[in-house]
Design a protein around this motif. Structure first.
Motif, PDB file in Angstrom:
ATOM      1  N   LEU A 180     -10.311  10.851  -7.451  1.00 18.37           N
ATOM      2  CA  LEU A 180     -10.693  10.359  -8.767  1.00 18.37           C
ATOM      3  C   LEU A 180      -9.841  10.986  -9.862  1.00 18.37           C
ATOM      4  N   SER A 181      -9.572  10.206 -10.884  1.00 18.16           N
ATOM      5  CA  SER A 181      -8.842  10.733 -12.037  1.00 18.16           C
ATOM      6  C   SER A 181      -9.817  11.353 -13.016  1.00 18.16           C
ATOM      7  N   PRO A 182      -9.466  12.508 -13.608  1.00 20.46           N
ATOM      8  CA  PRO A 182     -10.364  13.148 -14.577  1.00 20.46           C
ATOM      9  C   PRO A 182     -10.601  12.273 -15.784  1.00 20.46           C
ATOM     10  N   VAL A 183     -11.781  12.402 -16.364  1.00 22.94           N
ATOM     11  CA  VAL A 183     -12.143  11.691 -17.585  1.00 22.94           C
ATOM     12  C   VAL A 183     -12.198  12.673 -18.734  1.00 22.94           C
ATOM     13  N   ILE A 184     -11.652  12.293 -19.862  1.00 23.68           N
ATOM     14  CA  ILE A 184     -11.642  13.182 -21.036  1.00 23.68           C
ATOM     15  C   ILE A 184     -12.485  12.560 -22.138  1.00 23.68           C
ATOM     16  N   LEU A 185     -13.411  13.356 -22.644  1.00 17.53           N
ATOM     17  CA  LEU A 185     -14.283  12.906 -23.715  1.00 17.53           C
ATOM     18  C   LEU A 185     -13.994  13.670 -24.987  1.00 17.53           C
ATOM     19  N   GLN A 186     -14.378  13.075 -26.077  1.00 15.57           N
ATOM     20  CA  GLN A 186     -14.284  13.756 -27.364  1.00 15.57           C
ATOM     21  C   GLN A 186     -15.655  13.801 -27.997  1.00 15.57           C
ATOM     22  N   THR A 187     -16.002  14.928 -28.568  1.00 18.71           N
ATOM     23  CA  THR A 187     -17.289  15.048 -29.238  1.00 18.71           C
ATOM     24  C   THR A 187     -17.180  14.490 -30.645  1.00 18.71           C
ATOM     25  N   ARG A 188     -18.305  14.072 -31.200  1.00 23.04           N
ATOM     26  CA  ARG A 188     -18.313  13.567 -32.566  1.00 23.04           C
ATOM     27  C   ARG A 188     -19.639  13.918 -33.209  1.00 23.04           C
ATOM     28  N   ARG A 189     -19.713  13.822 -34.513  1.00 20.65           N
ATOM     29  CA  ARG A 189     -20.935  14.105 -35.250  1.00 20.65           C
ATOM     30  C   ARG A 189     -21.579  12.802 -35.706  1.00 20.65           C
ATOM     31  N   ARG A 190     -22.902  12.735 -35.585  1.00 25.69           N
ATOM     32  CA  ARG A 190     -23.626  11.620 -36.165  1.00 25.69           C
ATOM     33  C   ARG A 190     -23.728  11.829 -37.664  1.00 25.69           C
ATOM     34  N   GLU A 242     -20.831  11.318 -25.669  1.00 22.43           N
ATOM     35  CA  GLU A 242     -21.262  10.017 -25.170  1.00 22.43           C
ATOM     36  C   GLU A 242     -20.436   9.652 -23.940  1.00 22.43           C
ATOM     37  N   TYR A 243     -21.140   9.185 -22.888  1.00 24.68           N
ATOM     38  CA  TYR A 243     -20.464   8.774 -21.651  1.00 24.68           C
ATOM     39  C   TYR A 243     -21.294   7.680 -20.996  1.00 24.68           C
ATOM     40  N   LYS A 244     -20.680   6.532 -20.782  1.00 23.98           N
ATOM     41  CA  LYS A 244     -21.338   5.389 -20.156  1.00 23.98           C
ATOM     42  C   LYS A 244     -22.641   5.032 -20.871  1.00 23.98           C
ATOM     43  N   HIS A 245     -22.556   4.910 -22.179  1.00 28.35           N
ATOM     44  CA  HIS A 245     -23.666   4.475 -23.025  1.00 28.35           C
ATOM     45  C   HIS A 245     -24.833   5.463 -23.035  1.00 28.35           C
TER      46      HIS A 245
END
Length: 321
Positions: free
Chosen positions: A3-13, A157-160
């Protein structure tokens, strides 16, 4: 499969805005409270509507025109969005997006907390809520701790689905993944290090994890760079090779360095050619087609023969020596 790594970014509401802050789609500036009632009239003026003499009486102004209290309440007063009653001249009025409230009616729709001087959220259905109730009513819940993710909080957020940043952790080491790369196994998330230790195949030669690519030989995984000729180090993936004493050799190196030499023709016996058989006798080896009588050239494979020095003879020719 790797599997290829997934990179997420955090955000503020977006944060809630107090009555003194600028507007957005949820929280806006509240106008007021204000009062229409003016002091007692000291000069000779009449009510704009009923023409009653207002001298010595309380009055209100509507579009800069004097109006008696009775006419103001009946003809000019705005209707409260909460209680649906007129907001009289002697009452304090609050205004938000062309809607009006009595000061005491402007409160949270759930906990009834007065909000005249508090942060509030205006929902799409028109309900006014305090920040706490608004969070519970419309904010998403963290998939880790199941608590509300409040406006302004960092989240992933990841996959809704949504997590607090500190709740989005590796299933194995329990450390926050934050914006690092990660891999999944079913519904579980793993940092790349833990995923390699727990699930990755390990090379049969160097014992390190195989994170991408790799080949399989005899049900064992190998890095492509580890599956090479023992002599010349040429990669063997997709090439002809042979194994000897747990080592791998390309065809040329096997012929030159490993293969036994035929006692007849002195060429290496590789076994690569189809239909090639070998004859062994004591410490010597021959190609089958080289195992012939020295004198009459009759093939001695599967027959009785006589050895004389380094030569082979059929029984008849041996008698004539």
């Amino acid at each position: 499969m790797f599997l290829s790594p997934v990179i997420l970014q955090t955000r503020r509401r977006p944060s809630l805005i107090t009555a003194a802050d600028s507007c957005d789609s949820h929280c806006s500036v509240l106008t007021g409270p204000r009062s229409y009632l003016s002091s007692t009239m000291t000069e000779r003026f009449d009510c704009f509507y009923c023409r009653e003499n207002l001298q010595g009486k309380k009055y209100a102004k509507k579009d800069e025109k004097p109006v008696c209290v009775r006419c103001f309440d009946k003809l000019c007063a705005n209707t409260c969005a909460e209680c649906r009653k007129p907001i009289g001249a002697d009452a304090k009025e609050l205004t938000h997006k062309n809607r009006h409230w009595h000061e005491g009616c402007f409160r949270c729709a759930k906990c009834y907390k007065p909000l005249a001087n508090e942060p509030f959220a205006a929902k799409d259905d028109g309900k006014i809520m305090c920040g706490k109730c608004g969070d519970r009513d419309g904010s998403p819940r963290c998939q880790g701790c199941y608590k509300v993710i409040t406006p302004g909080a960092k989240n992933v957020e990841y996959k809704h689905k949504v997590w607090h940043e500190e709740c989005f952790i590796c299933f194995e080491c329990k450390q926050p993944i934050r914006s690092q790369s990660f891999l999944t196994k079913g519904d579980e998330m793993y940092c790349t290090g833990c995923h390699e230790k727990k699930f990755a195949k390990h090379c049969a030669r160097c014992k390190e994890a195989i994170t991408s690519g790799g080949i399989t030989y005899q049900d064992q995984p190998w890095h492509s760079e580890c599956f090479v000729c023992n002599t010349c180090k040429k990669p063997l993936a997709g090439a002809r090779f042979t194994a000897h004493e747990d080592q791998f050799y390309c065809v040329n190196c096997y012929k030159a360095d490993v293969a036994k030499k035929c006692s007849g023709c002195q060429n290496p016996i590789t076994g690569f050619a189809s239909g090639t058989y070998v004859v062994n006798y004591e410490d010597k080896t021959w190609h089958e087609y080289c195992f012939n009588c020295k004198k009459c050239s009759l093939s001695m494979a599967h027959k009785r023969f006589v050895i004389n020095g380094n030569d082979i003879y059929c029984p008849d020719c041996a008698k004539k020596l």
